[in-house]
Design a protein around this motif. Structure first.
Motif, PDB file in Angstrom:
ATOM      1  N   LEU A  81      -5.629  -4.614   5.167  1.00 25.92           N
ATOM      2  CA  LEU A  81      -6.321  -3.315   5.091  1.00 25.92           C
ATOM      3  C   LEU A  81      -7.111  -3.075   6.359  1.00 25.92           C
ATOM      4  CD1 LEU A  81      -7.839  -3.588   1.476  1.00 25.92           C
ATOM      5  CD2 LEU A  81      -5.578  -2.797   2.119  1.00 25.92           C
ATOM      6  N   ASP A  82      -7.451  -1.820   6.611  1.00 28.74           N
ATOM      7  CA  ASP A  82      -8.318  -1.555   7.752  1.00 28.74           C
ATOM      8  C   ASP A  82      -9.717  -2.092   7.420  1.00 28.74           C
ATOM      9  OD1 ASP A  82      -9.360   0.544   6.065  1.00 28.74           O
ATOM     10  OD2 ASP A  82     -10.141   1.464   7.877  1.00 28.74           O
TER      11      ASP A  82
ATOM     12  N   ARG B 119      -5.080   4.259  18.489  1.00 28.53           N
ATOM     13  CA  ARG B 119      -5.313   2.932  17.917  1.00 28.53           C
ATOM     14  C   ARG B 119      -6.339   2.159  18.749  1.00 28.53           C
ATOM     15  NH1 ARG B 119      -1.072   1.278  14.043  1.00 28.53           N
ATOM     16  NH2 ARG B 119      -0.285   3.280  13.384  1.00 28.53           N
TER      17      ARG B 119
ATOM     18  N   TYR C  96       5.595  -0.700   2.756  1.00 30.90           N
ATOM     19  CA  TYR C  96       4.706   0.325   2.192  1.00 30.90           C
ATOM     20  C   TYR C  96       5.501   1.115   1.168  1.00 30.90           C
ATOM     21  CZ  TYR C  96       1.239   0.093   6.036  1.00 30.90           C
ATOM     22  OH  TYR C  96       0.274  -0.306   6.930  1.00 30.90           O
TER      23      TYR C  96
ATOM     24  N   SER D 278       0.829  -1.207   0.000  1.00 33.46           N
ATOM     25  CA  SER D 278       0.000   0.000   0.000  1.00 33.46           C
ATOM     26  C   SER D 278       0.860   1.253   0.000  1.00 33.46           C
ATOM     27  CB  SER D 278      -0.863   0.043   1.261  1.00 33.46           C
ATOM     28  OG  SER D 278      -1.776  -1.008   1.278  1.00 33.46           O
TER      29      SER D 278
ATOM     30  N   GLU E 185      -8.955   1.826  -3.387  1.00 36.23           N
ATOM     31  CA  GLU E 185      -9.634   2.330  -2.189  1.00 36.23           C
ATOM     32  C   GLU E 185      -8.581   3.035  -1.358  1.00 36.23           C
ATOM     33  OE1 GLU E 185      -9.088   1.230   1.231  1.00 36.23           O
ATOM     34  OE2 GLU E 185      -7.345   0.230   0.386  1.00 36.23           O
TER      35      GLU E 185
ATOM     36  N   TYR F  95      -3.876   5.848   3.898  1.00 39.70           N
ATOM     37  CA  TYR F  95      -3.411   4.550   3.402  1.00 39.70           C
ATOM     38  C   TYR F  95      -4.242   4.214   2.171  1.00 39.70           C
ATOM     39  CZ  TYR F  95      -1.538   3.838   8.151  1.00 39.70           C
ATOM     40  OH  TYR F  95      -0.866   3.959   9.336  1.00 39.70           O
ATOM     41  N   GLY F  96      -3.589   3.755   1.099  1.00 38.46           N
ATOM     42  CA  GLY F  96      -4.355   3.419  -0.105  1.00 38.46           C
ATOM     43  C   GLY F  96      -3.785   2.235  -0.856  1.00 38.46           C
ATOM     44  N   THR F  97      -4.676   1.500  -1.517  1.00 34.59           N
ATOM     45  CA  THR F  97      -4.277   0.347  -2.339  1.00 34.59           C
ATOM     46  C   THR F  97      -4.124   0.814  -3.778  1.00 34.59           C
ATOM     47  OG1 THR F  97      -5.685  -1.012  -0.917  1.00 34.59           O
ATOM     48  CG2 THR F  97      -4.923  -2.013  -2.974  1.00 34.59           C
TER      49      THR F  97
ATOM     50  N   ARG G 105       2.048   7.763   6.457  1.00 34.95           N
ATOM     51  CA  ARG G 105       2.590   7.579   7.823  1.00 34.95           C
ATOM     52  C   ARG G 105       4.117   7.558   7.789  1.00 34.95           C
ATOM     53  NH1 ARG G 105       4.665   3.245   9.785  1.00 34.95           N
ATOM     54  NH2 ARG G 105       3.453   1.374   9.287  1.00 34.95           N
TER      55      ARG G 105
ATOM     56  N   ARG H 198       8.560   3.228  10.133  1.00 36.31           N
ATOM     57  CA  ARG H 198       9.163   2.706  11.370  1.00 36.31           C
ATOM     58  C   ARG H 198      10.569   2.220  11.032  1.00 36.31           C
ATOM     59  NH1 ARG H 198       3.781  -0.701  12.254  1.00 36.31           N
ATOM     60  NH2 ARG H 198       2.432   0.970  13.013  1.00 36.31           N
TER      61      ARG H 198
HETATM   62  P1  5GP Z   1      -0.061   0.544  10.353  1.00 35.81           P
HETATM   63  O1  5GP Z   1       0.181   1.998  10.514  1.00 35.81           O
HETATM   64  O2  5GP Z   1      -0.140  -0.154  11.684  1.00 35.81           O
HETATM   65  O3  5GP Z   1       0.923  -0.100   9.395  1.00 35.81           O
HETATM   66  O4  5GP Z   1      -1.479   0.379   9.666  1.00 35.81           O
HETATM   67  C1  5GP Z   1      -2.608   0.987  10.195  1.00 35.81           C
HETATM   68  C2  5GP Z   1      -3.852   0.411   9.574  1.00 35.81           C
HETATM   69  O5  5GP Z   1      -3.936   0.748   8.174  1.00 35.81           O
HETATM   70  C3  5GP Z   1      -3.903  -1.122   9.626  1.00 35.81           C
HETATM   71  O6  5GP Z   1      -5.203  -1.495  10.046  1.00 35.81           O
HETATM   72  C4  5GP Z   1      -3.646  -1.539   8.199  1.00 35.81           C
HETATM   73  O7  5GP Z   1      -4.251  -2.776   7.900  1.00 35.81           O
HETATM   74  C5  5GP Z   1      -4.310  -0.408   7.441  1.00 35.81           C
HETATM   75  N1  5GP Z   1      -3.882  -0.285   6.043  1.00 35.81           N
HETATM   76  C6  5GP Z   1      -2.669  -0.501   5.517  1.00 35.81           C
HETATM   77  N2  5GP Z   1      -2.672  -0.292   4.192  1.00 35.81           N
HETATM   78  C7  5GP Z   1      -3.940   0.048   3.860  1.00 35.81           C
HETATM   79  C8  5GP Z   1      -4.596   0.376   2.627  1.00 35.81           C
HETATM   80  O8  5GP Z   1      -4.032   0.402   1.547  1.00 35.81           O
HETATM   81  N3  5GP Z   1      -5.919   0.695   2.701  1.00 35.81           N
HETATM   82  C9  5GP Z   1      -6.617   0.668   3.881  1.00 35.81           C
HETATM   83  N4  5GP Z   1      -7.913   0.962   3.820  1.00 35.81           N
HETATM   84  N5  5GP Z   1      -6.035   0.377   5.047  1.00 35.81           N
HETATM   85  C10 5GP Z   1      -4.711   0.066   5.044  1.00 35.81           C
END
Ligand code: 5GP
Length: 186
Positions: A98-99, A145, A49, A33, A68, A77-79, A37, A40
């Motif tokens: 994904l969330d 979170r 990412y 994705s 999305e 965050y996007g796909t 953010r 880390r």
């Molecule tokens: P983290 O910051 O912990 O890596 O991710 C935070 C949240 O964003 C997680 O629930 C993760 O699954 C979600 N996430 C990561 N990539 C995408 C995405 O491309 N689209 C959506 N809708 N959620 C995402």
């Protein structure tokens, strides 16, 4: 086109580690994705990412380059559509993390090829402990979170499968078996 296995759950539910191991074991890629953010320490740009600026993200939104996208805990965050297209054309299956809203959007777009899995932590206290122990977020970020837990938990009924990740090995084997059974149907 084969299947999209999308896994969702609260931050700290253990989904990232599970997916990394499942991906290796089953030789199936995980979608990468885009996010605004901060990276880390252990993360690799282009692997975990694609880390981009808010401006770059907005440009991609304007050019309709996302299948999305969501604002999660204040970050975007996007796909990317392009990367999914490759898997669709090559008839390969893919994991996505994904969330909850993103997972349900994917299911709406590809209803017969998306298998959605919701992973819960055993309880809120366990979730807090996991987030504190992994030390990747500040106290503020941990609270952000945790505050999504109720909303995420409410949407779990919309998923094809829900699992409580109280034992890593059991959860791993359950998901693996399920994926193999879908792969055999193809
Ligand atoms: P983290 O910051 O912990 O890596 O991710 C935070 C949240 O964003 C997680 O629930 C993760 O699954 C979600 N996430 C990561 N990539 C995408 C995405 O491309 N689209 C959506 N809708 N959620 C995402």
């Amino acid at each position: 086109m084969k299947n999209f296995f999308v896994i969702s759950g609260s931050s700290g539910s253990g989904k990232t580690t599970l997916l990394e191991l499942l991906s290796r074991d089953l030789n199936m890629d995980i979608s990468v994705s885009c996010t605004t953010r901060k990276k880390r320490k252990y993360e690799i740009d282009g692997v975990h990412y694609l880390f981009i600026s808010k401006e770059q993200f907005q440009d991609m939104v304007d050019q309709e380059k996302f299948l999305e996208y969501e604002n999660v805990h204040g970050d975007l965050y996007g796909t990317p559509l392009d990367s999914l297209k490759g898997y669709i054309e090559k008839d390969n299956s893919l994991f996505l993390e994904l969330d909850v809203k993103g997972a349900l959007s994917l299911k709406r777009i590809y209803p017969s090829n998306t298998i959605s899995i919701f992973l819960s932590p055993p309880n809120l206290e366990e979730l807090r402990t996991r987030l504190v122990n992994r030390s990747t977020e500040s106290a503020d970020e941990i609270e952000k979170r945790l505050s999504r837990f109720g909303e995420e938990d409410n949407l779990k009924k919309e998923f094809d499968y829900t699992l409580i990740n109280d034992n890593f090995e059991t959860t791993f084997e359950k998901i693996k078996k399920m994926i193999i059974s879908f792969t055999k149907k193809d």
